[in-house]
Motif scaffolding. Structure first.
Motif, PDB file in Angstrom:
ATOM      1  N   LEU A  44     -20.428  14.731 -49.931  1.00 28.00           N
ATOM      2  CA  LEU A  44     -19.082  14.641 -49.390  1.00 28.00           C
ATOM      3  C   LEU A  44     -18.629  13.195 -49.523  1.00 28.00           C
ATOM      4  N   VAL A  45     -17.491  12.971 -50.145  1.00 23.37           N
ATOM      5  CA  VAL A  45     -16.944  11.626 -50.277  1.00 23.37           C
ATOM      6  C   VAL A  45     -16.296  11.277 -48.943  1.00 23.37           C
ATOM      7  N   ASP A  46     -16.807  10.218 -48.314  1.00 21.87           N
ATOM      8  CA  ASP A  46     -16.357   9.852 -46.973  1.00 21.87           C
ATOM      9  C   ASP A  46     -15.918   8.397 -46.980  1.00 21.87           C
ATOM     10  N   THR A  47     -14.610   8.183 -47.086  1.00 23.77           N
ATOM     11  CA  THR A  47     -14.088   6.814 -47.143  1.00 23.77           C
ATOM     12  C   THR A  47     -14.197   6.101 -45.797  1.00 23.77           C
ATOM     13  N   GLY A  48     -14.553   6.825 -44.744  1.00 19.89           N
ATOM     14  CA  GLY A  48     -14.779   6.204 -43.443  1.00 19.89           C
ATOM     15  C   GLY A  48     -16.216   5.746 -43.265  1.00 19.89           C
ATOM     16  N   VAL A  92     -22.731   8.584 -60.759  1.00 24.43           N
ATOM     17  CA  VAL A  92     -21.596   9.499 -60.671  1.00 24.43           C
ATOM     18  C   VAL A  92     -20.824   9.344 -61.970  1.00 24.43           C
ATOM     19  N   PHE A  93     -20.471  10.472 -62.570  1.00 24.17           N
ATOM     20  CA  PHE A  93     -19.928  10.481 -63.918  1.00 24.17           C
ATOM     21  C   PHE A  93     -20.983   9.801 -64.790  1.00 24.17           C
ATOM     22  N   LYS A  94     -20.667   8.739 -65.480  1.00 24.44           N
ATOM     23  CA  LYS A  94     -21.671   8.036 -66.288  1.00 24.44           C
ATOM     24  C   LYS A  94     -21.951   6.642 -65.748  1.00 24.44           C
ATOM     25  N   ARG A  95     -21.448   6.365 -64.550  1.00 30.05           N
ATOM     26  CA  ARG A  95     -21.613   5.043 -63.950  1.00 30.05           C
ATOM     27  C   ARG A  95     -22.795   5.031 -62.992  1.00 30.05           C
ATOM     28  N   THR A  96     -23.534   3.925 -63.014  1.00 29.70           N
ATOM     29  CA  THR A  96     -24.685   3.797 -62.119  1.00 29.70           C
ATOM     30  C   THR A  96     -24.632   2.487 -61.346  1.00 29.70           C
ATOM     31  N   MET A  97     -25.274   2.502 -60.194  1.00 29.02           N
ATOM     32  CA  MET A  97     -25.461   1.299 -59.384  1.00 29.02           C
ATOM     33  C   MET A  97     -26.679   1.504 -58.509  1.00 29.02           C
ATOM     34  N   GLN A  98     -27.236   0.405 -58.023  1.00 29.77           N
ATOM     35  CA  GLN A  98     -28.338   0.489 -57.069  1.00 29.77           C
ATOM     36  C   GLN A  98     -27.834   0.094 -55.696  1.00 29.77           C
ATOM     37  N   THR A  99     -28.360   0.795 -54.691  1.00 31.84           N
ATOM     38  CA  THR A  99     -27.957   0.528 -53.318  1.00 31.84           C
ATOM     39  C   THR A  99     -29.066   0.978 -52.387  1.00 31.84           C
ATOM     40  N   GLY A 113     -20.268   6.867 -49.300  1.00 33.99           N
ATOM     41  CA  GLY A 113     -19.382   5.959 -48.576  1.00 33.99           C
ATOM     42  C   GLY A 113     -18.796   4.862 -49.452  1.00 33.99           C
ATOM     43  N   GLN A 114     -18.210   3.873 -48.798  1.00 30.14           N
ATOM     44  CA  GLN A 114     -17.452   2.825 -49.481  1.00 30.14           C
ATOM     45  C   GLN A 114     -18.287   1.936 -50.401  1.00 30.14           C
ATOM     46  N   ILE A 115     -19.514   1.591 -50.004  1.00 27.22           N
ATOM     47  CA  ILE A 115     -20.315   0.699 -50.858  1.00 27.22           C
ATOM     48  C   ILE A 115     -20.549   1.328 -52.228  1.00 27.22           C
ATOM     49  N   PRO A 116     -21.043   2.577 -52.312  1.00 33.02           N
ATOM     50  CA  PRO A 116     -21.194   3.149 -53.654  1.00 33.02           C
ATOM     51  C   PRO A 116     -19.857   3.415 -54.353  1.00 33.02           C
TER      52      PRO A 116
END
Length: 148
Positions: A44-48, A92-99, A113-116
């Protein structure tokens, strides 16, 4: 770029998650590619929300390590302690990041959330109830990160 699903105002995203420590070991030649722990989730995409939030079962499946404990404010204003795990690679899609990922309650779905969202340079299209690439950085594999 998924269209409307599961209720008014809710945006869901297909997310691939990888144990980033396993990825490091693979790059060092210490782990075969097939041993990198990975799961696919519908988040669930949660901008809060600030962080990636995962149920403990998903954290265990990924084999993420406990990093620290933090206080977290929930929707009704209460403060609760949460365990933070990582590192985790988010795709997500073809983009990646570490968190990092915060542990969520077993009855909650994964939350993005907002960071990713910022790290992947993704936007919520509220009208169409979907997640989209930032139009200012349309390259599907490379996010635009502002540094001022």
């Amino acid at each position: 770029m998924k269209k409307k699903e599961n209720g008014m105002g809710k945006v869901w995203a297909e997310v691939e998650l990888f144990n980033a420590g396993d990825e490091y070991m693979f790059k060092e030649g210490k782990l075969p590619a097939g041993k990198i722990r990975k799961i696919d989730v519908k988040a669930l995409v949660d901008t809060g929300a600030t962080m990636l939030l995962l149920p403990e079962k998903d954290i265990q499946r990924l084999g993420l390590r406990l990093s620290r404990t933090v206080k977290s404010r929930v929707a009704d204003g209460r403060l609760v302690e949460r365990k933070i795990y990582g590192p985790v690679t988010v795709k997500v899609f073809k983009r990646t990041m570490q968190t990092e990922a915060a542990a969520g309650a077993p009855n909650l779905p994964p939350l993005l959330g907002q960071i990713p969202l910022e790290g992947l340079d993704l936007l919520v299209d509220a009208k169409n109830q979907c997640l989209i690439l930032n139009p200012e950085s349309p390259d599907p594999e490379m996010a635009l990160i502002d540094i001022f």
